[in-house]
Structures are given as C-alpha cells and as structure tokens.
Write a protein that holds these residues in place. Structure first.
Motif, mmCIF file in Angstrom:
data_model
loop_
_atom_site.group_PDB
_atom_site.id
_atom_site.type_symbol
_atom_site.label_atom_id
_atom_site.label_comp_id
_atom_site.label_asym_id
_atom_site.label_seq_id
_atom_site.Cartn_x
_atom_site.Cartn_y
_atom_site.Cartn_z
ATOM 1 N N ASP A 15 6.195 2.562 -0.076
ATOM 2 C CA ASP A 15 5.236 3.032 0.917
ATOM 3 C C ASP A 15 3.828 2.512 0.651
ATOM 4 O OD1 ASP A 15 7.343 4.370 2.120
ATOM 5 O OD2 ASP A 15 7.015 6.171 0.921
ATOM 6 N N GLU A 16 2.827 3.426 0.679
ATOM 7 C CA GLU A 16 1.439 2.990 0.570
ATOM 8 C C GLU A 16 1.108 2.462 -0.819
ATOM 9 O OE1 GLU A 16 -1.061 7.033 -0.375
ATOM 10 O OE2 GLU A 16 -0.412 6.697 1.693
ATOM 11 N N GLU A 45 -1.574 -0.925 -2.203
ATOM 12 C CA GLU A 45 -2.538 -0.708 -3.280
ATOM 13 C C GLU A 45 -2.188 -1.547 -4.507
ATOM 14 O OE1 GLU A 45 -4.483 2.865 -6.017
ATOM 15 O OE2 GLU A 45 -3.014 3.339 -4.467
ATOM 16 N N SER A 46 -0.909 -1.594 -4.870
ATOM 17 C CA SER A 46 -0.496 -2.366 -6.040
ATOM 18 C C SER A 46 -0.717 -3.859 -5.828
ATOM 19 C CB SER A 46 0.983 -2.101 -6.340
ATOM 20 O OG SER A 46 1.203 -0.737 -6.637
ATOM 21 N N ALA A 50 -7.688 0.577 3.880
ATOM 22 C CA ALA A 50 -7.772 0.643 5.337
ATOM 23 C C ALA A 50 -6.630 -0.121 6.001
ATOM 24 C CB ALA A 50 -9.115 0.086 5.813
ATOM 25 N N ALA A 51 -5.746 -0.734 5.193
ATOM 26 C CA ALA A 51 -4.659 -1.549 5.744
ATOM 27 C C ALA A 51 -3.297 -0.924 5.483
ATOM 28 C CB ALA A 51 -4.715 -2.955 5.137
ATOM 29 N N LEU A 52 -3.247 0.389 5.308
ATOM 30 C CA LEU A 52 -1.980 1.035 4.992
ATOM 31 C C LEU A 52 -1.069 1.172 6.204
ATOM 32 C CD1 LEU A 52 -3.185 3.836 2.523
ATOM 33 C CD2 LEU A 52 -2.283 1.553 2.007
ATOM 34 N N SER A 112 -6.932 -8.203 2.918
ATOM 35 C CA SER A 112 -6.341 -6.864 3.054
ATOM 36 C C SER A 112 -5.459 -6.775 4.292
ATOM 37 C CB SER A 112 -7.449 -5.810 3.122
ATOM 38 O OG SER A 112 -8.206 -5.798 1.925
ATOM 39 N N SER A 113 -5.911 -7.376 5.385
ATOM 40 C CA SER A 113 -5.106 -7.399 6.602
ATOM 41 C C SER A 113 -3.769 -8.081 6.353
ATOM 42 C CB SER A 113 -5.870 -8.129 7.711
ATOM 43 O OG SER A 113 -5.050 -8.340 8.844
#
Length: 419
Positions: A142-143, A147-148, A280-282, A336-337
């Motif tokens: 998931d999220e 992040e990783s 912000a890209a989750l 990030s996108s």
C-alpha cells in the motif's frame, strides 16, 4: 530514564541499526553504496575514455549514444524476466554483470572494446532502478511502497553527491593510477552490493506461483502514455546536467563555477524533501496532479532561465537562481508523480515489467537529452527555452489526462481517491 528514552526514540530511523536490518533497509544500503560509486564514476568517466583509453570526443559520443539506446531497449524485457524469475535474483545477476563489466574497463584499449563494455554496463545500469523499485514494491504494501521508494531515491541522490566529490578528486589527479583505482573500487563495490541483496527475502515470482501469462504492459495503453509523458518531464534532468551549463557557456557572462553551486543545492533539496513531497502521490489523483504541476513549474523555470541571456550582471544571477529553485520543485513533483502512478497502476505480480517499461521513458530522456539540449539551447537560443517549456507543459497536461484515462478504462480505478 524517561528523558533518555525520549531522546533515543526521537532519533531518525536511519540512525538506528534496526532500520537498516529490515529487508527494505538492506535494499537502501545496497542502493546507497552503489550510488557512491556511480557518482564518482560518472563524474570522471568522460576523462577516463579521453585521457586513459585515448578516444576522441566524437568516438566517446557515439559510444555513449549506442550504449544508451541499448539500455533503453533492455528495461522492459529484463523487467518481465524479473517478474518471471524473481526480482531479487535478477537484481543480483545484473549487479554481477555490471560489476564485471566495470572491472573490464581496466583492459579496454580502443573504441570497439570500450563500446562493447559500455553497452553491457549501461544496459545493466539503466535496467537496475526499475527492478529495484519492483523489489521494494514486493517487500512493502500500500502507501508504504511510495514512501519506501522515495526514501530509496533520497538515499541514492545523497550517495551520488558524495561520490561526485570523490570523482572530482580523481579528476584532479588525472592519472592512470587514479582512474584504474576508481574502476577497481567501483566494480568491486557493485558486486559486493549484489551480495548484500542475498540477505533480502525472496519475493514470490510468476514461476513460484506457477502463473503463465503474456506481457501485460504492452497492452496497457494508458500506462504507456504515462511513461511517455513522464519521459518528457524527465528531460529536466538533462536540462540541469547539460542544458543549463551549455547555455551559460554559450549565451551568458555568468561564471561556470556557479553551476557547481546550483547542482549541489539541487541535490541537497532532493535529499531533504523528496520523501515529504511523495506523500502527496499516494493516490492516482494526487500523483497525476503533481505531474501537471511539475510540467507547469518546469515551464516557468525555462522562461526564467531564458531571461539570463539578456543581462550579464546581478539580474542574470537572480534569474538563474530563481529558475534553478523553480526547477528543483518541478523535479521533486515529477519524480514523486512517477513513483505514485507507476506503483498504483501496476497489477500485482507485474511490478518488474511495468517498472522496467516505466524506467525506459526516463532512460530515453537521459540518452537523448544532451543532443536535444544542444540543438534547442545552443543553436536555438532564447526561442529554444520556450520550445522546451512547451514540451514540459505537454508532459504535465498529458500525465493528468493519461492518468484519468487509466481510471476510466478500469486500470487503477480503486487507487483514484478524492481524499
């Protein structure tokens, strides 16, 4: 006792040994060490080929372009192979191949041997990031995935900066001992990092699950378009590495040493803020919006940099600094996108081929950016900046449109969220 515990618990994760002992922590460690060597090598490899091997500048350019094209073509097939055989195992094999090819530089003595070795090395180097992301995706859920992946990006960027300082020292020596020493250290460290990955848990492959399926990503038209538009935004890397230095040298009176300051500042900002921006890209929605704003900001940076050619004083320096500041925010947004979209729109069990294909868009940008920047900014002048701004706008708007198409067509609909 309580205060000591509070201080201890307030330490950042990377300051604790347990953080690095996690499966994904070992991937971070391998990435960090690899990037140290990579930063050192790519800082001075041009001088290695010109001064040590004896290639001409045109021969060097031809060899690097050929290797880049091969690296561009290798990402997708190697990614599918990683899904089939195992991402960890494929990454280890690529590390061994890359390490041996780097060590082979100690024996190159002409154009064709240099091109052959470089093609193998670049193919492995360009395929590795996508497969590493696929491995991280298999180790997380998931999220935590985005992040990783963004933490790994920050680690890599930090390592490249430190490695570049070592490469600068080798350039200062500019002798056979320095170049060959770097070859031996870099090649050995790459193979050593491959050994570190043996301690990462195996991620179930298609063979483990006895799944037989064709290649999926080539049928996923929205994802292919996202790859294309992200590749347009990835030209921002080449813009900073080659475009801006060429512009400064050919069209301004700004001293070239300023570029060193700008690139150092860029790297520091990426290390400090990449992980925060990636939050912000989750969702597909959030990642698509970051892609749009990335295109807008990169276009604005082009307009600001175009103004540096009309002034040779303080105004030019201020415009250069402003353009670089806007550029790095656009870079953070585009990276990030890409993380968010490529992870959220990938079916489970296909991370290798999807990430391999997605990385090919960025590889294309790295391959063709130097030539494109030369044509646009050296030959085209101020008008070239506005053409480049248009390219970035197409990339940003296209990313948002293709992400919406992916959701409408049923690809990643569950990942689109209004939250």
């Amino acid at each position: 006792m309580l205060s000591r515990f509070a201080v201890r618990s307030a330490r950042p994760g990377w300051a604790r040994a347990a953080w690095w002992r996690r499966p994904v922590g070992r991937v971070y460690l391998a990435s960090l060490v690899l990037s140290l060597g990579k930063g050192a090598w790519f800082t001075c490899w041009a001088m290695f080929f010109l001064h040590e091997v004896g290639l001409s500048t045109s021969e060097f350019g031809i060899g690097i372009t050929a290797a880049g094209v091969l690296g561009l073509l290798a990402g997708g097939p190697l990614g599918y192979l990683a899904d089939r055989l195992g991402t960890r195992e494929t990454l280890i094999a690529l590390g061994v191949v890359q390490g041996l090819s780097i060590l082979s530089y100690a024996f190159v003595d002409g154009l064709w041997t240099a091109v052959a070795v470089t093609c193998v090395m670049i193919a492995a180097d360009r395929a590795t990031p996508g497969i590493r992301i696929a491995l991280i995706a298999g180790l997380t859920t998931d999220e935590d995935r985005v992040e990783s992946i963004s933490v790994n990006r920050a680690m890599t960027q930090g390592g490249i900066v430190v490695g570049a300082l070592a490469g600068a020292w080798v350039l200062a020596l500019d002798n056979s001992a320095g170049y060959l020493g770097l070859v031996l250290i870099y090649g050995t460290s790459v193979m050593g990092c491959a050994a570190v990955l043996w301690r990462v848990p195996h991620v179930a492959s298609l063979n483990d699950r006895k799944v037989r399926r064709p290649v999926l990503v080539l049928r996923d038209r929205p994802f292919l378009l996202i790859t294309l538009f992200n590749g347009l935004l990835a030209l921002s890397w080449g813009m900073l590495d080659s475009g801006v230095p060429l512009w400064i040298a050919q069209h301004t009176q700004i001293p070239l040493w300023v570029m060193g300051v700008l690139m150092g500042a860029n790297a520091v900002v990426v290390v400090l803020f990449q992980n925060r921006v990636s939050r912000a890209a989750l969702t597909v929605r959030g990642a698509a919006r970051l892609g749009l704003w990335s295109g807008v900001l990169l276009a604005v940076s082009c307009v600001l940099l175009a103004g540096t050619g009309s002034d040779s004083g303080v105004v030019a320096l201020l415009l250069l600094a402003a353009g670089a500041a806007v550029h790095v925010v656009g870079e953070l947004f585009f990276v990030s996108s890409g993380f968010g979209l490529s992870v959220a729109l990938t079916p489970e069990g296909a991370h290798g081929e999807y990430q391999g294909m997605f990385a090919s868009g960025q590889s294309a940008a790295l391959t063709f950016a130097p030539g494109l920047m030369t044509v646009l900014l050296v030959d085209g002048g101020v008008a070239g900046w506005f053409v480049l701004a248009g390219v970035y706008l197409i990339g940003g708007v296209g990313t948002l449109w293709a992400a919406r198409w992916a959701v409408r067509s049923g690809e990643g609909a569950a990942a689109w969220s209004t939250a």
